[in-house]
Design a protein around this motif. Structure first.
Motif, PDB file in Angstrom:
ATOM      1  N   ARG A   6     -46.813 -47.305 -13.046  1.00 50.67           N
ATOM      2  CA  ARG A   6     -46.326 -47.557 -14.388  1.00 50.67           C
ATOM      3  C   ARG A   6     -45.188 -46.570 -14.653  1.00 50.67           C
ATOM      4  O   ARG A   6     -45.398 -45.372 -14.714  1.00 50.67           O
ATOM      5  N   ARG A   7     -43.988 -47.075 -14.778  1.00 46.58           N
ATOM      6  CA  ARG A   7     -42.807 -46.255 -14.927  1.00 46.58           C
ATOM      7  C   ARG A   7     -42.604 -45.822 -16.378  1.00 46.58           C
ATOM      8  O   ARG A   7     -43.184 -46.389 -17.304  1.00 46.58           O
ATOM      9  N   ASN A   8     -41.741 -44.807 -16.563  1.00 43.12           N
ATOM     10  CA  ASN A   8     -41.504 -44.269 -17.893  1.00 43.12           C
ATOM     11  C   ASN A   8     -40.890 -45.277 -18.852  1.00 43.12           C
ATOM     12  O   ASN A   8     -41.048 -45.158 -20.069  1.00 43.12           O
ATOM     13  N   ASP A   9     -40.171 -46.261 -18.303  1.00 42.75           N
ATOM     14  CA  ASP A   9     -39.542 -47.269 -19.164  1.00 42.75           C
ATOM     15  C   ASP A   9     -40.494 -48.403 -19.536  1.00 42.75           C
ATOM     16  O   ASP A   9     -40.100 -49.364 -20.192  1.00 42.75           O
ATOM     17  N   GLY A  10     -41.747 -48.286 -19.117  1.00 41.02           N
ATOM     18  CA  GLY A  10     -42.734 -49.307 -19.453  1.00 41.02           C
ATOM     19  C   GLY A  10     -42.837 -50.423 -18.446  1.00 41.02           C
ATOM     20  O   GLY A  10     -43.614 -51.360 -18.628  1.00 41.02           O
ATOM     21  N   VAL A  11     -42.072 -50.333 -17.356  1.00 42.15           N
ATOM     22  CA  VAL A  11     -42.121 -51.352 -16.305  1.00 42.15           C
ATOM     23  C   VAL A  11     -43.282 -51.052 -15.362  1.00 42.15           C
ATOM     24  O   VAL A  11     -43.464 -49.907 -14.928  1.00 42.15           O
ATOM     25  N   ALA A  12     -44.057 -52.067 -15.032  1.00 41.14           N
ATOM     26  CA  ALA A  12     -45.140 -51.939 -14.058  1.00 41.14           C
ATOM     27  C   ALA A  12     -44.654 -52.453 -12.709  1.00 41.14           C
ATOM     28  O   ALA A  12     -44.206 -53.602 -12.604  1.00 41.14           O
ATOM     29  N   LEU A  13     -44.705 -51.607 -11.697  1.00 42.53           N
ATOM     30  CA  LEU A  13     -44.323 -51.994 -10.338  1.00 42.53           C
ATOM     31  C   LEU A  13     -45.588 -52.264  -9.540  1.00 42.53           C
ATOM     32  O   LEU A  13     -46.418 -51.375  -9.351  1.00 42.53           O
ATOM     33  N   LEU A  14     -45.742 -53.504  -9.089  1.00 45.97           N
ATOM     34  CA  LEU A  14     -46.877 -53.902  -8.255  1.00 45.97           C
ATOM     35  C   LEU A  14     -46.348 -54.185  -6.857  1.00 45.97           C
ATOM     36  O   LEU A  14     -45.410 -54.975  -6.692  1.00 45.97           O
ATOM     37  N   VAL A  15     -46.940 -53.552  -5.852  1.00 48.73           N
ATOM     38  CA  VAL A  15     -46.433 -53.664  -4.486  1.00 48.73           C
ATOM     39  C   VAL A  15     -47.504 -54.232  -3.560  1.00 48.73           C
ATOM     40  O   VAL A  15     -48.580 -53.641  -3.416  1.00 48.73           O
ATOM     41  N   LEU A  16     -47.202 -55.369  -2.946  1.00 52.59           N
ATOM     42  CA  LEU A  16     -48.088 -55.912  -1.919  1.00 52.59           C
ATOM     43  C   LEU A  16     -48.046 -54.940  -0.743  1.00 52.59           C
ATOM     44  O   LEU A  16     -46.979 -54.648  -0.209  1.00 52.59           O
ATOM     45  N   ASP A  17     -49.193 -54.437  -0.332  1.00 50.57           N
ATOM     46  CA  ASP A  17     -49.205 -53.356   0.654  1.00 50.57           C
ATOM     47  C   ASP A  17     -50.171 -53.653   1.803  1.00 50.57           C
ATOM     48  O   ASP A  17     -51.148 -52.942   2.026  1.00 50.57           O
ATOM     49  N   ARG A  18     -49.856 -54.714   2.498  1.00 47.15           N
ATOM     50  CA  ARG A  18     -50.609 -55.090   3.688  1.00 47.15           C
ATOM     51  C   ARG A  18     -49.588 -55.439   4.779  1.00 47.15           C
ATOM     52  O   ARG A  18     -49.558 -56.567   5.286  1.00 47.15           O
ATOM     53  N   PRO A  19     -48.700 -54.496   5.108  1.00 49.05           N
ATOM     54  CA  PRO A  19     -47.547 -54.805   5.957  1.00 49.05           C
ATOM     55  C   PRO A  19     -47.897 -55.283   7.362  1.00 49.05           C
ATOM     56  O   PRO A  19     -47.179 -56.114   7.926  1.00 49.05           O
ATOM     57  N   ALA A  20     -48.983 -54.773   7.948  1.00 48.78           N
ATOM     58  CA  ALA A  20     -49.351 -55.182   9.307  1.00 48.78           C
ATOM     59  C   ALA A  20     -49.674 -56.667   9.374  1.00 48.78           C
ATOM     60  O   ALA A  20     -49.505 -57.305  10.425  1.00 48.78           O
ATOM     61  N   ALA A  21     -50.133 -57.233   8.264  1.00 52.36           N
ATOM     62  CA  ALA A  21     -50.446 -58.666   8.190  1.00 52.36           C
ATOM     63  C   ALA A  21     -49.346 -59.427   7.463  1.00 52.36           C
ATOM     64  O   ALA A  21     -49.561 -60.558   7.024  1.00 52.36           O
ATOM     65  N   ARG A  22     -48.173 -58.807   7.352  1.00 52.21           N
ATOM     66  CA  ARG A  22     -47.019 -59.420   6.673  1.00 52.21           C
ATOM     67  C   ARG A  22     -47.377 -59.830   5.239  1.00 52.21           C
ATOM     68  O   ARG A  22     -46.903 -60.825   4.713  1.00 52.21           O
ATOM     69  N   ASN A  23     -48.261 -59.011   4.643  1.00 53.10           N
ATOM     70  CA  ASN A  23     -48.700 -59.215   3.247  1.00 53.10           C
ATOM     71  C   ASN A  23     -49.280 -60.609   3.000  1.00 53.10           C
ATOM     72  O   ASN A  23     -49.113 -61.193   1.923  1.00 53.10           O
ATOM     73  N   ALA A  24     -49.977 -61.130   4.019  1.00 52.59           N
ATOM     74  CA  ALA A  24     -50.622 -62.436   3.891  1.00 52.59           C
ATOM     75  C   ALA A  24     -51.664 -62.391   2.779  1.00 52.59           C
ATOM     76  O   ALA A  24     -52.339 -61.378   2.558  1.00 52.59           O
ATOM     77  N   LEU A  25     -51.812 -63.510   2.085  1.00 50.95           N
ATOM     78  CA  LEU A  25     -52.705 -63.595   0.931  1.00 50.95           C
ATOM     79  C   LEU A  25     -54.130 -63.939   1.366  1.00 50.95           C
ATOM     80  O   LEU A  25     -54.605 -65.057   1.214  1.00 50.95           O
ATOM     81  N   SER A  26     -54.826 -62.936   1.882  1.00 51.57           N
ATOM     82  CA  SER A  26     -56.251 -63.097   2.158  1.00 51.57           C
ATOM     83  C   SER A  26     -56.987 -63.204   0.837  1.00 51.57           C
ATOM     84  O   SER A  26     -56.420 -62.955  -0.236  1.00 51.57           O
ATOM     85  N   LEU A  27     -58.261 -63.536   0.894  1.00 49.68           N
ATOM     86  CA  LEU A  27     -59.048 -63.630  -0.332  1.00 49.68           C
ATOM     87  C   LEU A  27     -59.076 -62.284  -1.043  1.00 49.68           C
ATOM     88  O   LEU A  27     -58.909 -62.204  -2.268  1.00 49.68           O
ATOM     89  N   ALA A  28     -59.238 -61.201  -0.270  1.00 48.04           N
ATOM     90  CA  ALA A  28     -59.262 -59.864  -0.866  1.00 48.04           C
ATOM     91  C   ALA A  28     -57.917 -59.507  -1.487  1.00 48.04           C
ATOM     92  O   ALA A  28     -57.849 -58.866  -2.540  1.00 48.04           O
ATOM     93  N   MET A  29     -56.824 -59.913  -0.830  1.00 44.44           N
ATOM     94  CA  MET A  29     -55.488 -59.634  -1.354  1.00 44.44           C
ATOM     95  C   MET A  29     -55.271 -60.371  -2.675  1.00 44.44           C
ATOM     96  O   MET A  29     -54.714 -59.818  -3.627  1.00 44.44           O
ATOM     97  N   LEU A  30     -55.708 -61.609  -2.732  1.00 39.87           N
ATOM     98  CA  LEU A  30     -55.587 -62.387  -3.970  1.00 39.87           C
ATOM     99  C   LEU A  30     -56.398 -61.755  -5.092  1.00 39.87           C
ATOM    100  O   LEU A  30     -55.952 -61.686  -6.236  1.00 39.87           O
ATOM    101  N   GLU A  31     -57.597 -61.292  -4.768  1.00 41.22           N
ATOM    102  CA  GLU A  31     -58.433 -60.645  -5.776  1.00 41.22           C
ATOM    103  C   GLU A  31     -57.775 -59.372  -6.280  1.00 41.22           C
ATOM    104  O   GLU A  31     -57.793 -59.077  -7.485  1.00 41.22           O
ATOM    105  N   ALA A  32     -57.169 -58.604  -5.377  1.00 41.25           N
ATOM    106  CA  ALA A  32     -56.488 -57.370  -5.767  1.00 41.25           C
ATOM    107  C   ALA A  32     -55.264 -57.667  -6.624  1.00 41.25           C
ATOM    108  O   ALA A  32     -54.991 -56.957  -7.601  1.00 41.25           O
TER     109      ALA A  32
END
Length: 256
Positions: A6-32
């Motif tokens: 959460r940045r000072n300007d009020g912007v929320a940065l969300l980062v997909l962080d599963r690089p080894a799997a090319r950030n594939a949308l597993s069930l756990a990733m979708l839940e997160a």
């Protein structure tokens, strides 16, 4: 799987962080992702980025294939995954504040769907987009929902029927992305900062009104938009903003 800031300007940065799997949308990733988006509802704007060489390679095909070993051949797991994915995509569209994608690398299948679901997108010159399900016998039917709402019909059908990769500049020409920049994340954060500098009440009300009129008949769309305008005009920030404009000064937003 999802890192948040959460940045000072009020912007929320969300980062997909599963690089080894090319950030594939597993069930756990979708839940997160669903949880991170929900937690970011209090932000002024959201930027969705990713770590690694790919923005998102779509569904986790290894996980889906493993589910075929269950007694029902994977039916229950497939249904649960697609339902949750659809829920997350709707959550992006209906998020109370604008969501901006920062695309570096490829965004394929459900990854392309995720970009198409966002309100705006910035891509690096080397970013590429496609819906290649036809190459593996699996038509990208759910990505088609978002894609067909982001680009012209014939362009969407060509991407869906051929699986062809679309470069960043072509994606911009089609309307899938807004900007092409060397530093996509930086440009997306700058764009988000511009949004965040406005009245939060006005931005939230504006996005809600845009979604409410979208796809309606002309008369109904204007009636809906007019109601939103009246509600907006009665807000303190509208009085402040108009007053500041007339008095040639910078407005002070109260977000009410």
């Amino acid at each position: 799987m999802i890192t948040t800031e959460r940045r000072n300007d009020g912007v929320a940065l969300l980062v997909l962080d599963r690089p080894a799997a090319r950030n594939a949308l597993s069930l756990a990733m979708l839940e997160a992702l669903e949880a991170a988006l929900r937690e970011a509802e209090g932000a002024r704007c959201v930027v969705l980025a990713a770590n690694g060489p790919a923005f998102c390679a779509g569904h986790d095909l290894r996980e889906l294939t493993a589910a075929r070993g269950s007694a029902d051949g994977g039916h229950e797991f497939f249904a649960r995954t697609m339902a949750l994915c659809s829920q997350v995509m709707r959550q992006v569209v209906r998020h109370p504040v604008p969501v901006i994608a920062a695309v570096e690398g490829i965004a394929t299948a459900a990854g392309c769907q995720l970009v198409a679901s966002c309100d705006m997108a910035v891509a690096t010159p080397t970013a590429r987009f496609c819906t290649p399900g036809v190459d593996i016998g699996l038509f990208c039917s759910t990505p088609a929902v978002a894609l067909s709402r982001a680009v012209p019909r014939k362009a969407a059908m060509e991407m869906l029927l051929t699986g062809r990769m679309v470069g960043a500049e072509e994606a911009r020409a089609l309307g899938l992305v807004n900007q092409v920049a060397e530093d996509a994340r930086g440009a997306a954060l700058e764009l988000a900062s511009q949004v965040a500098a406005r009245s939060a009440l006005t931005i939230r009300m504006g996005k809600r009104g845009f979604l409410a009129q979208e796809g309606r008949a002309l008369e109904e769309a204007y009636a809906t938009a007019s109601q939103v305008m009246v509600e907006n005009m009665l807000a303190e920030d509208a009085a402040e903003g108009i007053g500041a404009f007339l008095e040639k000064r910078k407005p002070t937003w109260q977000d009410r």
